[in-house]
Motif scaffolding. Structure first.
Motif, PDB file in Angstrom:
ATOM      1  N   UNK A  74      35.348 -87.065 -92.556  1.00 39.97           N
ATOM      2  CA  UNK A  74      36.103 -87.315 -91.828  1.00 39.97           C
ATOM      3  C   UNK A  74      35.285 -87.281 -90.177  1.00 39.97           C
ATOM      4  N   UNK A  75      35.203 -85.779 -90.493  1.00 36.54           N
ATOM      5  CA  UNK A  75      34.591 -85.543 -88.804  1.00 36.54           C
ATOM      6  C   UNK A  75      33.270 -85.723 -89.052  1.00 36.54           C
ATOM      7  N   UNK A 114      41.904 -82.409 -92.221  1.00 33.05           N
ATOM      8  CA  UNK A 114      41.268 -83.084 -91.077  1.00 33.05           C
ATOM      9  C   UNK A 114      41.837 -82.887 -89.877  1.00 33.05           C
ATOM     10  N   UNK A 115      42.426 -81.597 -89.525  1.00 34.29           N
ATOM     11  CA  UNK A 115      42.920 -80.706 -87.980  1.00 34.29           C
ATOM     12  C   UNK A 115      41.229 -80.691 -87.652  1.00 34.29           C
ATOM     13  N   UNK A 116      41.113 -80.859 -86.353  1.00 31.11           N
ATOM     14  CA  UNK A 116      40.274 -80.987 -85.809  1.00 31.11           C
ATOM     15  C   UNK A 116      40.535 -79.153 -85.020  1.00 31.11           C
ATOM     16  N   UNK A 117      39.272 -78.749 -84.842  1.00 33.48           N
ATOM     17  CA  UNK A 117      38.991 -77.654 -84.004  1.00 33.48           C
ATOM     18  C   UNK A 117      39.604 -77.520 -82.391  1.00 33.48           C
ATOM     19  N   UNK A 165      33.919 -71.270 -81.037  1.00 35.53           N
ATOM     20  CA  UNK A 165      32.390 -71.246 -81.163  1.00 35.53           C
ATOM     21  C   UNK A 165      31.491 -72.182 -81.286  1.00 35.53           C
ATOM     22  N   UNK A 166      31.873 -72.833 -81.798  1.00 34.55           N
ATOM     23  CA  UNK A 166      31.671 -74.307 -82.493  1.00 34.55           C
ATOM     24  C   UNK A 166      31.024 -75.590 -81.538  1.00 34.55           C
ATOM     25  N   UNK A 167      29.934 -75.898 -82.285  1.00 39.94           N
ATOM     26  CA  UNK A 167      29.323 -76.356 -80.578  1.00 39.94           C
ATOM     27  C   UNK A 167      29.493 -77.143 -79.385  1.00 39.94           C
ATOM     28  N   UNK A 168      29.914 -78.717 -79.193  1.00 39.05           N
ATOM     29  CA  UNK A 168      30.092 -78.924 -77.765  1.00 39.05           C
ATOM     30  C   UNK A 168      31.594 -78.881 -78.131  1.00 39.05           C
ATOM     31  N   UNK A 224      31.951 -81.634 -80.931  1.00 44.24           N
ATOM     32  CA  UNK A 224      32.112 -81.364 -81.648  1.00 44.24           C
ATOM     33  C   UNK A 224      32.839 -80.769 -82.163  1.00 44.24           C
ATOM     34  N   UNK A 225      33.442 -79.734 -81.845  1.00 45.87           N
ATOM     35  CA  UNK A 225      35.272 -79.719 -81.943  1.00 45.87           C
ATOM     36  C   UNK A 225      36.769 -80.605 -81.800  1.00 45.87           C
TER      37      UNK A 225
END
Length: 296
Positions: A26-27, A69-72, A92-95, A98-99
């Motif tokens: 998905x992501x 698949x809901x994004x951060x 805190x996830x990635x950039x 990425x979020x």
């Protein structure tokens, strides 16, 4: 490599049943990195991006049904009241890029011990909704992780959603990394206070072969809060109880030495994070958010 692109959930399940080794995407924030570095070469990729229902959520009186698949970024922006622990972890996830792409469903599917969502999901008592052509199965998150990067999904199953209780008390998250941002956790800790049931739940990441709860620490702290009438009065957690909670949390770990940190450092860091998240959460419980004490 074949690229399978279903347009609906039932079609996705049929394709997964026909191609059980197909890797859902998905992501793509984990899968594509592994493919680009030639660490993984699946025969088929099962692209789920056309299935709109996976990018939605439903908020009920007691829980949130979060599409896989809901994004951060949307959790941070729109669900931080209902799911504060998960929203803190998501930050805190990635950039930012990425979020905007990464998902809780992808984190669960990868089942990495260092996944940022896992401690918050454990602390909140989440339930994973898995589907296949055989039907739907509800898997408590406590039972979902079965080994290093292994989960309880059958070969023909896909994650459809995650059911998470709406916060009924303060939730906190802490993460240690080799730098301040865009980093894989050396270790992480999630804490949720549940005043309605007068219970405590925790989640620990990157300090054992799987994400784990510190059950003995939870039971000890809940008993100490009850014995001290802390839930009723809002009085501070006794320092001795906070220290014991931290020690028990540290004892729940079974870490390894690796390039990010030593086992001893991880045990020590988990204890420190347990103490700090308890301080933060209890301060929030005692106040209305503006520093005004609301318990007598």
């Amino acid at each position: 490599m074949d690229f399978l692109r279903p347009t609906g959930w039932e079609e996705a399940l049929a394709l997964k049943a026909e191609h059980p080794t197909a890797v859902p995407i998905a992501g793509g924030t984990d899968v594509m990195v592994e493919i680009n570095f030639d660490h993984r070469r699946p025969q088929q990729l099962l692209d789920l991006t056309r299935i709109g229902e996976l990018r939605t959520w439903e908020t009920g009186e007691e829980s949130v049904r979060l599409g896989a698949a809901v994004p951060y970024a949307r959790i941070i922006g729109q669900l931080r009241t209902e799911l504060p622990g998960l929203a803190l972890a998501a930050r805190t996830v990635g950039s930012p890029q990425i979020r905007n792409r990464g998902t809780v469903g992808g984190n669960l599917g990868a089942a990495s011990p260092a996944g940022d969502a896992h401690p918050a999901l454990l602390a909140a008592g989440a339930v994973v909704e898995a589907g296949s052509v055989r039907g739907t199965r509800m898997i408590p998150v406590d039972s979902f992780y079965t080994g290093v990067k292994r989960n309880a999904l059958a070969p023909d199953e896909l994650i459809r959603a995650v059911h998470i209780q709406r916060a009924d008390g303060p939730q906190q998250f802490s993460k240690v990394g080799t730098r301040n941002a865009m980093v894989i956790a050396v270790c992480a800790f999630g804490l949720a206070l549940h005043p309605r049931t007068r219970t405590v739940r925790t989640g620990i990441g990157s300090a054992a072969p799987t994400p784990v709860r510190a059950v003995a620490a939870e039971e000890f702290l809940a008993a100490a809060l009850e014995e001290g009438r802390c839930w009723d009065t809002g009085r501070p957690v006794p320092p001795s109880a906070a220290r014991q909670f931290a020690e028990l949390a540290s004892g729940a770990c079974s870490p390894i030495d690796d390039v990010r940190g030593s086992a001893a450092y991880r045990r020590r860091a988990v204890g420190v994070m347990a103490r700090r998240t308890l301080d933060w959460a209890w301060h929030e419980y005692r106040t209305d958010g503006d520093g005004v004490q609301q318990c007598a």
